[in-house]
Each structure stands twice: as structure tokens, then as C-alpha cells.
Design an enzyme around this catalytic site. Structure first.
Site, mmCIF file in Angstrom:
data_model
loop_
_atom_site.group_PDB
_atom_site.id
_atom_site.type_symbol
_atom_site.label_atom_id
_atom_site.label_comp_id
_atom_site.label_asym_id
_atom_site.label_seq_id
_atom_site.Cartn_x
_atom_site.Cartn_y
_atom_site.Cartn_z
ATOM 1 C CE1 TYR A 63 -3.937 -2.102 0.254
ATOM 2 C CE2 TYR A 63 -2.924 -3.102 2.177
ATOM 3 C CZ TYR A 63 -3.912 -3.098 1.209
ATOM 4 O OH TYR A 63 -4.872 -4.087 1.205
ATOM 5 C CG ASP A 109 -2.554 -12.987 6.060
ATOM 6 O OD1 ASP A 109 -3.202 -13.830 6.692
ATOM 7 O OD2 ASP A 109 -2.923 -12.512 4.981
ATOM 8 C CG HIS A 114 2.628 -7.506 -2.562
ATOM 9 N ND1 HIS A 114 1.361 -7.299 -2.072
ATOM 10 C CD2 HIS A 114 3.423 -7.457 -1.494
ATOM 11 C CE1 HIS A 114 1.425 -7.144 -0.768
ATOM 12 N NE2 HIS A 114 2.665 -7.230 -0.385
ATOM 13 C CE1 TYR A 145 -8.763 -3.965 2.350
ATOM 14 C CE2 TYR A 145 -9.127 -2.827 4.431
ATOM 15 C CZ TYR A 145 -8.407 -3.716 3.674
ATOM 16 O OH TYR A 145 -7.329 -4.363 4.228
ATOM 17 N NE ARG A 146 -4.603 -1.087 4.484
ATOM 18 C CZ ARG A 146 -4.090 -2.048 5.240
ATOM 19 N NH1 ARG A 146 -4.758 -3.174 5.399
ATOM 20 N NH2 ARG A 146 -2.941 -1.909 5.842
HETATM 21 P P1 FAD Z 1 2.210 1.929 9.068
HETATM 22 O O1 FAD Z 1 2.909 1.769 7.765
HETATM 23 O O2 FAD Z 1 2.963 2.479 10.186
HETATM 24 O O3 FAD Z 1 0.893 2.782 8.912
HETATM 25 C C1 FAD Z 1 0.009 2.624 7.842
HETATM 26 C C2 FAD Z 1 -0.408 4.003 7.364
HETATM 27 O O4 FAD Z 1 -1.232 4.625 8.360
HETATM 28 C C3 FAD Z 1 0.765 4.950 7.173
HETATM 29 O O5 FAD Z 1 1.233 4.945 5.870
HETATM 30 C C4 FAD Z 1 0.201 6.303 7.564
HETATM 31 O O6 FAD Z 1 -0.382 6.891 6.439
HETATM 32 C C5 FAD Z 1 -0.847 5.977 8.566
HETATM 33 N N1 FAD Z 1 -0.363 6.106 9.938
HETATM 34 C C6 FAD Z 1 0.426 5.221 10.584
HETATM 35 N N2 FAD Z 1 0.592 5.597 11.845
HETATM 36 C C7 FAD Z 1 -0.083 6.738 12.002
HETATM 37 C C8 FAD Z 1 -0.317 7.568 13.122
HETATM 38 N N3 FAD Z 1 0.184 7.252 14.309
HETATM 39 N N4 FAD Z 1 -1.085 8.658 12.957
HETATM 40 C C9 FAD Z 1 -1.630 8.949 11.751
HETATM 41 N N5 FAD Z 1 -1.448 8.182 10.666
HETATM 42 C C10 FAD Z 1 -0.687 7.080 10.790
HETATM 43 N N6 FAD Z 1 -2.629 -6.015 6.146
HETATM 44 C C11 FAD Z 1 -3.752 -6.366 6.800
HETATM 45 O O7 FAD Z 1 -4.470 -5.479 7.293
HETATM 46 N N7 FAD Z 1 -4.109 -7.672 6.931
HETATM 47 C C12 FAD Z 1 -3.353 -8.676 6.428
HETATM 48 O O8 FAD Z 1 -3.680 -9.839 6.609
HETATM 49 C C13 FAD Z 1 -2.161 -8.336 5.720
HETATM 50 N N8 FAD Z 1 -1.373 -9.297 5.176
HETATM 51 C C14 FAD Z 1 -0.204 -8.943 4.562
HETATM 52 C C15 FAD Z 1 0.608 -9.953 4.030
HETATM 53 C C16 FAD Z 1 1.813 -9.630 3.416
HETATM 54 C C17 FAD Z 1 2.682 -10.733 2.863
HETATM 55 C C18 FAD Z 1 2.226 -8.276 3.328
HETATM 56 C C19 FAD Z 1 3.546 -7.897 2.706
HETATM 57 C C20 FAD Z 1 1.423 -7.277 3.834
HETATM 58 C C21 FAD Z 1 0.191 -7.587 4.452
HETATM 59 N N9 FAD Z 1 -0.656 -6.591 4.970
HETATM 60 C C22 FAD Z 1 -1.822 -6.955 5.606
HETATM 61 C C23 FAD Z 1 -0.353 -5.158 4.765
HETATM 62 C C24 FAD Z 1 0.533 -4.512 5.848
HETATM 63 O O9 FAD Z 1 1.730 -5.217 6.036
HETATM 64 C C25 FAD Z 1 -0.158 -4.388 7.210
HETATM 65 O O10 FAD Z 1 -1.418 -3.784 7.079
HETATM 66 C C26 FAD Z 1 0.674 -3.584 8.201
HETATM 67 O O11 FAD Z 1 0.122 -3.716 9.475
HETATM 68 C C27 FAD Z 1 0.710 -2.092 7.842
HETATM 69 O O12 FAD Z 1 1.919 -1.531 8.239
HETATM 70 P P2 FAD Z 1 2.157 -0.836 9.641
HETATM 71 O O13 FAD Z 1 1.302 -1.513 10.621
HETATM 72 O O14 FAD Z 1 3.601 -0.793 9.845
HETATM 73 O O15 FAD Z 1 1.517 0.588 9.441
#
Ligand code: FAD
Length: 602
Positions: free
Chosen positions: A147, A207, A450, A531-532
Site C-alpha cells: 500500500y 497475516d 506487490h 477499502y484501501r
Molecule cells: P504503518 O505503515 O505504520 O501505517 C500505515 C499508514 O497509516 C501509514 O502509511 C500512515 O499513512 C498511517 N499512519 C500510521 N501511523 C499513524 C499515526 N500514528 N497517525 C496517523 N497516521 C498514521 N494487512 C492487513 O491489514 N491484513 C493482512 O492480513 C495483511 N497481510 C499482509 C501480508 C503480506 C505478505 C504483506 C507484505 C502485507 C500484508 N498486509 C496486511 C499489509 C501490511 O503489512 C499491514 O497492514 C501492516 O500492518 C501495515 O503496516 P504498519 O502496521 O507498519 O503501518
């Protein structure tokens, strides 16, 4: 690329807030070795350009601004992004750019990274950004891979990496079954903390377990226990507004006695008056510094698989799931996958099953699947039941009777399958144990990155068929294997596809972009919206939610302009542009398939 060993051991949670728990050290090392064995790109390359400045900010003004910020929060807590960019991998990931770059690696980059250590330092950073007119982009862990990762939407914005210094589990309440976390708390960390406390509570994990509990929830991510809707299961937020003011939502808006936190902050989400929590999810209206979550009391559980023989069974399967989910006989959000995912989740590469770069044919998939534990089938349903042993047994009887209507369906328990089958990892995820296994599907092509394409469709066979056929056709047109993972609830399906591409292959990346642009538009034509989405597709997706002359976006822009008149906070996130940038050529629309330069297009 060989030489992942040069990186040394994978950092553990004790060493780094974003590391892996010790229990997964060996596995992390192995996953990394597999991923790097299919890399041909060097770890980094010399930068083609100098440091990318924020738009409209001179070098002199930037230098002054950085000096001032260093003075305010410590010189070691502001880092310039002027070194070679390193994509790394999921655990050792960058906070400087999108590790899964779909455009040139140097396009979606920051100018600097700031590491605030407290809510006060977040406020100081926000005030600083207003003073100098510098756009900032908050991340919690920055693993939003698929994303946009850690990248800001505006090249040269300053990334506010909250996780590095703000990663405490602030509270775990065993009686209320809830917790309060800072942005840098990963699923791995929360899980380990609860184990240390020896409390009979589950977390809910996506996941992969390396994401931020808070960051994932405000991006409205999903997991797979009955508490899988992460935003729905949050309770209370603390938010720094774009002008530096501090706000608490829900019951937290009422002070507790003698300066304490309100005792019901994690008990009741909505409190009194408008429920405003939602406007801080998938938006750019505030920086969340604390967030509460409900935790699920642990219970017995049983994971299982149903397989279905024919591609054409799809509609019937969806129609069977709907009432089971609406009646809550299905306890979590189950996943329906295509059998091709049985191949890539093993960590094998496409080259192990197919020669050439064309998508695998159905016959090739069939031939390869025949040699796998589930054999030649088409759809694979991963479910989990919860409750007492007796209630699980009775739920499974109902589910078996329902899926038994599909001729040739088969049922498997973990004990029916080899120890390395994915169902064993799924059983962990579905009982709140964060793992790393899903990373294995990224070995499919060399240097894999991806994009997630994540539309929502009604849980109705014929709608599911419509969206599926449209996505199948688009993948064929652009030469991609289709990896559909459907998270099927009682009334809607998150139809998640993983568009896997080689980061070293410019043509493949361009095709992935065109594929995304087309499926977004075609789905919207049928009323299906995402949704995203990845940062670079947010304008297009936001533009499809345009009922009544885009009343929804006009409402968001009104809020944005009031809360953030200088347009400093995450401009462009989720397609919301502040006045300062709006209509000045930053928006990327459906016909923007050439994204070689991310900047004003007027
Ligand atoms: P961050 O990257 O820290 O935050 C996400 C976004 O939210 C940021 O870009 C920013 O815009 C905003 N943000 C973050 N923190 C703040 C804050 N404190 N205040 C305001 N805005 C903020 N996702 C799922 O949901 N479900 C799954 O099952 C899933 N499976 C995955 C499988 C694989 C193999 C991969 C590679 C990815 C997958 N993902 C999945 C996507 C992703 O890895 C996760 O959603 C992950 O939790 C998002 O990254 P993060 O938690 O580090 O969020």
C-alpha cells in the site's frame, strides 16, 4: 542477490522495536535467505539525485528548518535521507521510501526522517512543520507494504517515524480485556508482553505479525480471529491535530479523577456527542499517539480446510458462506483462496512450476497442485471455529452439511496434513499468534514486490462472480498470475489480490500500474470500490466515491482545510488534498499510467 548474511542476524525484539520475537529468530533467518536467494538487484545503488527537498522549500530554508528541529528534539532524532536507498526486506525495512517501489525507487522518497520520543515531541514537530510549510508524513512502523510502505505521498516530505522511540505497551487490563499502545508496538511485541503477563488474552493479528497494532487499525486493516476488524475493536484514541493541539476521543474526552486517565476510556468507544474516531482513520486529520484496543479472552479453537473441485463452484461457495456468517456460525472472517496459492505459500518460485514469464495456465496449476497435499482442486476455504469443544463440534457439523452440498468438496483438519502445510500457520494466526509465514509467497518472481488490489463486493454469488471474472480478465490482459484471497463476511467480501511484480523489471511494473488503473475503473463501473489502496492510486479510488457531485470528498476537504490550513499533514493521503496542493497537478487520475515523475502535472 547473494549475501544476506552480510546483514548479520535478523534483529530481535530485544534489540530493535521492529525486530522479531526470539521464538521466530531461526524462521526469520530462513525466510530472509529464501527471499534473497531470488534477488538479483544489488542491496543498494548510488543515488541518481541529491536529497529530495520538500516542494517549494529552498535548500537554505530546509537547512535552517532541520537545524531548528534538531535543537528542539535532539540532533540524533532527525536524519537526512541522502544515502543510497536500501529496500531490505519485511523485517529490516526502510523508512525512507516505498520498499516495494512500483515507480522509480527514487520517486516516492522523503527528505528526512524525524523520531519523536513523546506526544510533546510530536506536537513540537507539527508546530515546526507549520512554521516552515514543510509537509510531514506519519508512520508507526512503516510496513504498509503493498500500500506504499513507509513512503510519503509527496516526494521530499519529512517522514515522522513514531515507532522508533514510542513503542510502549502502556497498559494491559486483564479484567476489562483491553490494552493501550503507542504507535511502535507491533503485533509481535504485544503478543510477547501478554505472554509475559501470563494473561488468558488473545491479540488479533494480520497475516504477518510485524505491523503496528495502531498503524494497521487506523489504516483499517484486518486480522482473523473474531476480533479481526481492527478499527471496530479499538477503544479510545489520543490525537495530535495538525495545529499541534491534543485531543482524546471517546470516554477519554472526560478527565479521570485526580489527573488520571478516564477509567472507562477502553470500555466504551462512542461516549457522548458525535463519534469522531472514524475521521482519524484513513485520513490526514491527525497523528495518533495512543490507542486502546479490546482483547479477546482465549478460547478453544479449531482450524480446518474445505476444498472444492471446480472453478465454477465459486458462486455456490459464496452463497453458502453468507448465511453461515450472518448467523455467526462462522466465528471469524474466513479466507477463500485459489489453489494457485497452495503453490506460492510454500516459498517455492514460479520457476519451480513453470518456464517463462507468462501466467501459469489452468492446466499447469492443476498439474502442480496434484502433487501438493490438497491435490487437484480449485477453491480452498480456510476456516476456524471457536468456543467449547462441544460447540465447535456442533458448529462443524452444520458447516460440513452446508459445504457438503458442493459435489466433491473435501474436509481437512491440521492432523490430516503434513507439518509444513500452511494450515498449521493459519491456525496460529486465527488464534492470535503472530507469524511470518505469508512472506513466502513473495518468492514467486525475482526481486518481488506487490500491490494489493482490495475491492469490496457483496457476499452474493453472482456479484462475486462478476468481480472475479473482471479481475481474471484484467490479469490475463496484462500477463499476471492471479492470487485472490477473499475475506468473506456475512454481507461483504474483501476481495484481496496480490499483484506480484519484479522490482527490476520496468515493463512488468508498468503493466502492474495499468492493471491497477483498469481494475479500479472497471470495478467502480459495477459499484465495487476499494477499502484501501496504495498511495499512488488513492486519488483514482477516492474519485470513484463521487456520489452527488463528490459530496463525500467535498466534506473531507472542508474538514481538512479547517484542521490543517497550512496543508502540512500527509497531503494527498487517501486522496485528500489540502487547499495548498489541491488542483495544482498533484492528483494522479485514472489515465495517469505513466508515473515516472510524481509531482505537479500542470
Ligand atoms: P504503518 O505503515 O505504520 O501505517 C500505515 C499508514 O497509516 C501509514 O502509511 C500512515 O499513512 C498511517 N499512519 C500510521 N501511523 C499513524 C499515526 N500514528 N497517525 C496517523 N497516521 C498514521 N494487512 C492487513 O491489514 N491484513 C493482512 O492480513 C495483511 N497481510 C499482509 C501480508 C503480506 C505478505 C504483506 C507484505 C502485507 C500484508 N498486509 C496486511 C499489509 C501490511 O503489512 C499491514 O497492514 C501492516 O500492518 C501495515 O503496516 P504498519 O502496521 O507498519 O503501518
Amino acid at each position: 542477490m547473494a549475501g544476506h548474511e552480510a546483514l548479520g542476524p535478523v534483529p530481535t525484539l530485544d534489540e530493535k522495536h521492529s525486530g522479531t520475537p526470539k521464538r521466530l529468530s531461526k524462521e526469520a533467518q530462513e525466510v530472509r535467505a529464501r527471499l534473497f536467494s531470488n534477488h538479483t538487484l544489488p542491496a543498494s545503488q548510488p543515488r541518481k539525485r541529491a536529497l529530495r527537498l520538500p516542494p517549494g522549500v529552498s535548500q537554505e530554508s530546509f537547512d535552517t528548518a532541520v537545524r531548528e528541529l534538531r535543537g528542539a528534539i535532539g540532533s540524533g532524532n532527525v536524519e537526512l535521507n541522502d544515502k543510497p536507498l536500501v529496500d531490505g526486506w519485511y523485517i529490516e525495512h526502510p523508512n525512507t521510501h516505498d520498499a516495494y517501489h512500483i515507480v522509480d525507487q527514487e520517486e516516492l522518497v522523503s527528505s528526512a526522517t524525524v523520531y519523536p520520543g513523546s506526544t510533546e515531541e510530536v506536537q513540537a514537530t507539527v508546530r515546526w512543520a507549520n512554521k516552515f510549510g514543510i509537509p510531514i508524513y506519519p508512520i508507526s512502523i512503516g510496513r504498509n507494504l503493498g500500500y506504499g510502505g513507509a513512503a510519503p505521498r509527496i516526494p521530499g516530505a519529512v517522514v515522522v517515524d513514531l515507532g522508533r522511540r514510542m513503542h510502549k505497551v502502556l497498559k494491559v487490563d486483564g479484567e476489562n480485556a483491553s490494552c493501550v499502545v503507542e504507535p511502535g508496538v507491533t503485533y509481535f511485541k504485544l503478543y510477547e508482553e501478554i505472554q509475559k503477563l501470563n494473561l488468558p488474552l488473545w491479540i488479533d493479528t494480520p497475516d504477518l505479525g510485524g505491523g503496528s497494532v495502531l498503524g494497521n487499525a487506523i489504516d483499517r486493516g484486518v486480522g482473523y480471529t473474531p476480533y479481526g476488524d481492527h478499527f471496530a475493536n479499538h477503544c479510545g484514541m489520543e490525537v495530535v491535530l495538525p495545529n499541534g493541539e491534543l485531543l482524546r476521543t471517546g470516554m477519554g474526552a472526560m478527565p479521570g479523577p485526580n489527573g488520571t486517565d478516564n477509567p472507562t476510556w477502553q470500555s466504551f468507544q462512542h461516549a457522548f456527542g458525535p463519534s469522531i474516531d472514524g475521521i482519524f482513520s484513513q485520513s490526514n486529520f491527525g497523528i495518533v499517539t495512543k490507542m486502546g484496543f479490546h482483547l479477546m479472552p482465549e478460547t478453544e479453537h479449531q482450524s480446518y480446510i474445505f476444498t472444492f473441485p471446480r472453478d465454477e463452484d465459486f458462486e455456490q461457495i459464496v452463497d453458502i458462506i453468507r448465511p453461515l456468517a450472518q448467523k455467526r456460525i462462522l466465528g471469524n472472517i474466513p479466507q477463500l483462496r485459489h489453489v494457485i496459492q497452495e503453490l506460492n505459500v510454500t516459498g517455492k518460485t514460479k520457476a519451480d512450476f513453470h518456464s517463462g514469464t507468462q501466467p501459469m495456465t489452468r492446466e499447469e496449476i492443476r498439474a502442480a497442485a496434484s502433487k501438493m497435499p490438497l491435490g487437484d482442486c480449485s477453491w480452498v476455504f480456510y476456516g476456524t471455529q471457536y468456543g467449547t469443544r462441544e460447540s465447535i463440534a456442533s458448529q462443524l457439523e452444520t458447516i460440513k452439511a452446508s459445504f457438503g452440498q458442493v459435489p466433491g468438496s473435501k474436509f481437512y483438519l491440521p492432523s490430516d496434513l503434513p507439518k509444513d502445510h500452511y494450515l498449521h500457520d493459519r491456525a496460529l494466526v486465527c488464534s492470535g499468534v503472530p507469524v511470518l509465514k505469508e512472506l513466502d509467497w513473495l518468492n514467486w518472481v525475482p526481486n518481488a514486490g506487490h500491490l494489493f488490489f482490495s475491492p469490496i463486493a457483496p457476499t452474493r454469488g453472482k456479484d462475486a462472480r462478476t468481480i472475479h471474472e473482471l479481475i481474471v480478465a484484467a490479469h490475463k490482459r496484462h500477463g499476471f498470475d492471479l492470487f485472490p484471497t477473499l475475506c468473506v463476511a456475512g454481507r461483504e467480501i474483501h476481495y484481496i489480490t496480490n499483484i506480484i511484480y519484479n522490482r527490476a523489471d520496468a515493463d512488468m511494473k508498468a503493466r502492474a500500474v495499468r492493471l491497477m488503473r483498469e481494475v479500479i475503473a472497471e470495478c467502480a463501473g459495477k459499484g465495487f470500490g476499494e477499502y484501501r489502496t496504495h498511495l499512488l492510486f488513492a486519488d483514482q479510488v477516492a474519485g470513484t466515491y463521487n456520489w452527488n457531485d463528490s459530496a463525500f470528498m467535498r466534506f473531507n476537504e472542508t474538514i481538512k482545510d479547517v484542521l490543517d490550513p497550512n496543508g502540512i499533514l500527509a497531503p494527498g493521503r487517501n486522496g485528500i488534498w489540502p487547499k495548498r496542493f489541491r488542483g495544482k497537478g498533484w492528483e494522479l487520475k485514472a489515465d495517469d499510467t505513466d508515473m515516472s515523475k510524481i509531482g505537479p502535472r500542470l
